[in-house]
Enzyme design. Structure first.
Site, PDB file in Angstrom:
ATOM      1  N   GLU A   1      83.496  20.884  18.182  1.00 33.86           N
ATOM      2  CA  GLU A   1      83.717  21.718  17.463  1.00 33.86           C
ATOM      3  C   GLU A   1      82.446  22.050  16.660  1.00 33.86           C
ATOM      4  O   GLU A   1      82.014  21.024  15.860  1.00 33.86           O
ATOM      5  CB  GLU A   1      85.054  21.213  16.488  1.00 33.86           C
ATOM      6  CG  GLU A   1      85.404  22.235  15.452  1.00 33.86           C
ATOM      7  CD  GLU A   1      86.493  22.152  15.013  1.00 33.86           C
ATOM      8  OE1 GLU A   1      87.658  21.381  15.549  1.00 33.86           O
ATOM      9  OE2 GLU A   1      87.020  22.706  14.120  1.00 33.86           O
TER      10      GLU A   1
ATOM     11  N   GLU B   1      94.268  21.963   7.227  1.00 34.31           N
ATOM     12  CA  GLU B   1      93.996  22.787   8.465  1.00 34.31           C
ATOM     13  C   GLU B   1      94.847  22.223   9.488  1.00 34.31           C
ATOM     14  O   GLU B   1      94.400  22.294  10.668  1.00 34.31           O
ATOM     15  CB  GLU B   1      92.389  22.965   8.542  1.00 34.31           C
ATOM     16  CG  GLU B   1      91.669  23.483   7.879  1.00 34.31           C
ATOM     17  CD  GLU B   1      90.203  23.741   8.107  1.00 34.31           C
ATOM     18  OE1 GLU B   1      89.782  23.125   9.176  1.00 34.31           O
ATOM     19  OE2 GLU B   1      89.680  24.743   7.673  1.00 34.31           O
TER      20      GLU B   1
ATOM     21  N   GLU C   1      76.892  25.433  11.315  1.00 32.96           N
ATOM     22  CA  GLU C   1      77.988  26.306  11.745  1.00 32.96           C
ATOM     23  C   GLU C   1      77.911  27.571  10.572  1.00 32.96           C
ATOM     24  O   GLU C   1      78.319  28.950  11.116  1.00 32.96           O
ATOM     25  CB  GLU C   1      79.248  25.526  11.020  1.00 32.96           C
ATOM     26  CG  GLU C   1      80.400  26.462  11.018  1.00 32.96           C
ATOM     27  CD  GLU C   1      81.681  25.958  10.244  1.00 32.96           C
ATOM     28  OE1 GLU C   1      81.723  24.665  10.162  1.00 32.96           O
ATOM     29  OE2 GLU C   1      82.871  26.582  10.461  1.00 32.96           O
TER      30      GLU C   1
ATOM     31  N   GLU D   1      79.375  14.874   1.862  1.00 35.84           N
ATOM     32  CA  GLU D   1      79.474  15.305   3.154  1.00 35.84           C
ATOM     33  C   GLU D   1      78.503  16.566   3.329  1.00 35.84           C
ATOM     34  O   GLU D   1      78.759  17.703   2.690  1.00 35.84           O
ATOM     35  CB  GLU D   1      80.734  15.510   3.734  1.00 35.84           C
ATOM     36  CG  GLU D   1      80.931  15.979   5.410  1.00 35.84           C
ATOM     37  CD  GLU D   1      82.288  16.318   5.707  1.00 35.84           C
ATOM     38  OE1 GLU D   1      83.173  15.602   5.647  1.00 35.84           O
ATOM     39  OE2 GLU D   1      82.456  17.442   6.289  1.00 35.84           O
TER      40      GLU D   1
ATOM     41  N   ASP E   1      83.427  25.290   1.273  1.00 44.56           N
ATOM     42  CA  ASP E   1      82.867  24.961   2.752  1.00 44.56           C
ATOM     43  C   ASP E   1      81.320  24.847   2.817  1.00 44.56           C
ATOM     44  O   ASP E   1      80.685  24.892   1.628  1.00 44.56           O
ATOM     45  CB  ASP E   1      83.429  26.167   3.844  1.00 44.56           C
ATOM     46  CG  ASP E   1      84.011  25.140   4.969  1.00 44.56           C
ATOM     47  OD1 ASP E   1      83.166  24.225   5.246  1.00 44.56           O
ATOM     48  OD2 ASP E   1      84.696  25.369   5.719  1.00 44.56           O
TER      49      ASP E   1
ATOM     50  N   ARG F   1      90.838  29.036  -3.784  1.00 44.89           N
ATOM     51  CA  ARG F   1      90.447  28.113  -2.772  1.00 44.89           C
ATOM     52  C   ARG F   1      89.600  27.016  -3.662  1.00 44.89           C
ATOM     53  O   ARG F   1      89.625  25.866  -3.171  1.00 44.89           O
ATOM     54  CB  ARG F   1      89.906  28.577  -1.504  1.00 44.89           C
ATOM     55  CG  ARG F   1      89.541  27.522  -0.515  1.00 44.89           C
ATOM     56  CD  ARG F   1      89.275  27.942   0.870  1.00 44.89           C
ATOM     57  NE  ARG F   1      88.548  27.061   1.681  1.00 44.89           N
ATOM     58  CZ  ARG F   1      88.333  27.337   2.639  1.00 44.89           C
ATOM     59  NH1 ARG F   1      88.191  28.445   3.557  1.00 44.89           N
ATOM     60  NH2 ARG F   1      87.473  26.408   3.359  1.00 44.89           N
TER      61      ARG F   1
HETATM   62  O1  GCW Z   1      84.333  24.655   8.388  1.00 41.22           O
HETATM   63  C1  GCW Z   1      85.564  24.394   8.690  1.00 41.22           C
HETATM   64  C2  GCW Z   1      85.055  24.410  10.261  1.00 41.22           C
HETATM   65  C3  GCW Z   1      86.269  23.504  10.974  1.00 41.22           C
HETATM   66  C4  GCW Z   1      86.027  22.253  10.555  1.00 41.22           C
HETATM   67  C5  GCW Z   1      86.646  22.039   9.134  1.00 41.22           C
HETATM   68  C6  GCW Z   1      86.495  20.693   8.431  1.00 41.22           C
HETATM   69  C7  GCW Z   1      86.500  20.031  11.741  1.00 41.22           C
HETATM   70  O2  GCW Z   1      85.034  25.849  10.510  1.00 41.22           O
HETATM   71  O3  GCW Z   1      85.683  24.013  12.270  1.00 41.22           O
HETATM   72  O4  GCW Z   1      86.839  21.233  11.290  1.00 41.22           O
HETATM   73  O5  GCW Z   1      85.644  22.870   8.264  1.00 41.22           O
HETATM   74  O6  GCW Z   1      85.612  20.361   7.931  1.00 41.22           O
HETATM   75  O7  GCW Z   1      87.441  19.823   8.506  1.00 41.22           O
END
Ligand code: GCW
Length: 740
Positions: free
Chosen positions: A179, A303, A404, A398, A376, A347
């Site tokens: 992923e 998620e 990404e 983290e 994110d 969010r």
């Molecule tokens: O940013 C998002 C990503 C997902 C990812 C999630 C996470 C592993 O698009 O792909 O899943 O974060 O960090 O859990």
């Protein structure tokens, strides 16, 4: 004759593969004459008095390196000799004889000392540590100083890591896909394990040891419960056995529903005794095979992943239940705080609201792993306010090493400056000096687990990371995890010299290019605090217009940019979502006030009119246009810089990087045109006349479809969100060979 031909073929094939990037920064090429002379003059042998796995590895590494550096076999001798490199572990006979134990007293177990010792008219370079792994770290440090040109036989170095646990998280699925991975399939070949140990596993562990990484999870946080099945435990053991001499401890990402799915229990409610017992038994089974097993990483109630809330319990209930199973073995639970319930106002507020109220209730062997930003891994985000708010719970950062949101392995983006910005950010939790780094490294909150994690960017591609320069992000993460006070510049300098060449004609311009590359990607993707205006799901190109009927609104760009004919930006001030008040003073006031908010985060915190006056006198609209153009201009300058490097490095890597810069340049223009033309439909203002004109039509850009089949490995593992659907209005035939 035949053997000659074989030899020639071997040499040719070696040459053909020698600069394919597979050797990472551990290329031991001949040193320049002066340093070669110093090394040859001061090192004649290697001596270590006990045979332990990490010391054997260390000796081997030194021999390999000296062979490459000075073309000489430096023998491993049974006795101390003049000009020996001596490897000594605290308390050993050798350390006692050298009288170095006292200096190692109180030192971090992974720390090391490198210093000269003269005895009986013999001089040694001693590398000593409380542990054998610490000695190995010292060896890699010595080799780095040699390669970077800082070595002298009289030097004294004392180094200790700032974080105890420095770990990589692989988002690799058990079927071999990754992923958000952009460097081919996963390197873990689960189907072949435990019988087949792929040599890459060893190289992987060695590379991590060379930068101090000492923990890892091999599987995706969207975890397949099978990882804890009887079938997988021996595979995990095999990996742990390979990693052990290199000091890399194995952890595993787990699925909270494992008791139900693989244990056959009716549910996975943390309050059920049989569920608790299931975890205890499974954990015992693991430790029987892997006595130094690290623990579990958990993505729960996020998620679509299962978690304690499925049973009306809390994160604390879930984390502490699993922690209880690990506690007798010294294992830990790393519980992720990447959660965002649907339908909240903002969010960015969610994780804080779910986690901060429980501060202090987590078991001592639980640590909360929080992404660096509140939403994110956006190109630029302010640090997550949780780092300044949780004072009674261990918290770790983290980072995302895999790109990404920064152009995958197509774009050259050196992420160390981004990590540095977060680590050095002031949280004001205990007044000035309460940086994110010091809030998490045990300085301000002692007696807690302290750790740091990065989502790995490696895959099975020959050069490990897809883009040769993406190796630098793996390298930088390790170095920053060891010492967050190292500057990005120092890290870039080391990496370039070890990976490419020490020729100043190469080092200086490439260093500048790397150091400006993060700001560059921010400029051409999302300047001024813009965020999450990516294409749906793939997160590669611009799609600020995207609408997916039925999708959660907080997965759509409009939710984040809020553009209208009046203005743009997410109002997180006190008149908006109130997010600013999750930060400590004076930050909350600073972010709340349009006059004091940093302009590079303006649209993160404020909704402002298009003609808002920026501090340089431009309108917001004009400033946006300038930023996007700056981004495009910088990538073009990277191309020019790179082309001037031809001949200074091998042509294989030269051409590879050159071709990716071309993609990056094209993508930067795509971003600029897409975002500016789309927002222009709201602002109604002209692109400032001094800037380049767009070269695309908005309607064409809206029809761009990424050739997904070429990017198999970044498709998410979980299929609970609607898949990319063709736009019904799109009548153009799909051409997968081009983006637009
Ligand atoms: O940013 C998002 C990503 C997902 C990812 C999630 C996470 C592993 O698009 O792909 O899943 O974060 O960090 O859990």
């Amino acid at each position: 004759m035949r053997s000659l031909i074989v030899l020639v073929l071997m040499v040719l094939s070696l040459a053909a593969h020698s600069e394919d990037g597979s050797r990472l920064w551990l290329r031991y090429e001949p040193l320049q004459a002066e340093m070669a002379g110093i090394v040859a003059g001061s090192i004649s042998s290697i001596h270590a008095d006990l045979s332990q796995p990490s010391l054997d590895v260390a000796v081997d590494e030194l021999q390999k390196a000296f062979q490459g550096f000075i073309g000489k076999n430096v023998p491993h001798t049974a006795r101390l000799q003049d000009r020996s490199v001596v490897l000594a572990v605290k308390g050993s006979r050798l350390a006692t004889r050298l009288g170095i134990n006292a200096e190692l007293q109180g030192m971090h177990r992974d720390g090391f000392i490198i210093r000269p010792i003269v005895r009986n008219r013999q001089s040694y370079i001693v590398i000593a540590s409380p542990t054998q792994v610490g000695v190995l770290y010292g060896v890699f440090h010595l080799l780095r100083t040699i390669k970077v040109g800082d070595f002298s036989p009289g030097m004294t170095i004392k180094s200790e890591p700032k974080f105890d646990l420095r770990m990589l998280n692989h988002w690799a699925n058990l079927d071999g896909t990754i992923e958000r991975g952009y460097a081919g399939p996963s390197i873990w070949r689960w189907d072949e394990l435990p019988e087949v140990i792929c040599p890459r596993y060893i190289q992987y562990a060695r590379a991590n040891a060379s930068i101090g990484i000492n923990g890892m999870t091999p599987n995706n946080v969207n975890a397949d419960p099978l990882i804890l099945s009887d079938e997988f435990l021996p595979k995990l053991k095999a990996l742990a056995d390979v990693f052990r001499p290199y000091g890399v401890r194995l952890f595993v990402s787990i699925n909270f529903s494992s008791p139900r799915i693989i244990g056959g229990l009716p549910n996975s409610d943390p309050f059920e005794e049989n569920v608790q017992q299931w975890w205890k038994t499974r954990v015992n089974d693991i430790y029987r095979l892997i006595p130094d097993f690290g623990g579990f990483l958990v993505k729960a109630n996020s998620e679509g992943q299962p978690g304690p809330m499925d049973y009306g319990r809390t994160h604390v209930d879930g984390a502490n239940m699993i922690a209880a199973a690990l506690q007798p073995h010294g294992g830990i639970v790393i519980w992720r705080s990447f959660v965002y319930e649907p339908d909240g106002i903002d969010r960015a507020n969610e994780a804080y609201l779910e986690f901060v109220p429980y501060d202090g209730l987590y078991a001592p062997n639980v640590i909360i792993q929080a992404k660096q930003g509140a939403v994110d891994f956006q190109p630029r985000e302010p640090f997550s306010p949780k780092f300044g708010a949780m004072k009674k719970t261990a918290l770790m950062v983290e980072f995302q090493i895999t790109q990404e949101y920064t152009g995958f392995s197509n774009h050259l983006v050196f992420l160390a400056p981004q990590n540095e910005e977060t680590l050095r950010a002031e949280t004001y939790a205990f007044g000035p000096g309460s940086t994110v780094a010091r809030m998490t490294d045990g300085t301000l909150l002692p007696n807690r687990i302290n750790a740091i994690a990065g989502v790995s960017n490696i895959g099975a591609e020959t050069n490990w990371t897809g883009h040769h320069f993406a190796q630098a992000n793996w390298y930088a993460f390790g170095r920053q995890a060891w010492d967050h006070e190292l500057s990005s510049e120092q890290i870039a300098n080391e990496w370039i010299r070890m990976t490419f060449t020490s020729d100043p004609a190469f080092v200086e311009p490439i260093k500048q290019m790397m150091l400006s590359s993060w700001e560059t990607v921010v400029n051409y993707m999302m300047p001024l605090g813009l965020h999450h205006i990516f294409g749906w799901d793939h997160h590669y190109g611009p799609e600020p217009w995207t609408d997916v009927p039925g999708a959660r609104h907080d997965w759509l760009p409009r939710y984040y940019h809020q553009a209208s004919k009046y203005g743009i930006g997410f109002n997180r001030t006190r008149s908006g979502s109130g997010h600013v008040d999750q930060y400590n003073q004076p930050l909350s006031d600073k972010f709340n006030d349009l006059n004091t908010v940093p302009e590079n985060l303006l649209l993160w915190f404020h909704h402002v009119p298009w003609d808002h006056k920026m501090r340089n006198g431009r309108t917001l609209w004009a400033e946006m246009a300038h930023k996007y153009q700056e981004g495009v201009d910088s990538v073009r300058s990277f191309q020019r810089t790179w082309d001037r490097m031809e001949g200074l490095i091998d042509s294989e890597r030269f051409r590879h990087v050159q071709s990716r810069l071309r993609i990056q340049s094209r993508d930067a223009i795509w971003w600029r045109d897409a975002v500016m033309l789309y927002f222009q439909t709201y602002s109604g203002m002209p692109i400032p006349h001094e800037l380049e004109r767009p070269i695309h039509d908005l309607e064409d850009l809206k029809r761009v479809r990424l050739p997904l089949r070429h990017f198999h490995y970044w498709l998410p593992h979980f299929y609970w969100r609607p898949a990319l659907r063709p736009n019904p209005a799109d009548t153009r035939p799909e051409d997968p060979s081009r983006y637009f």
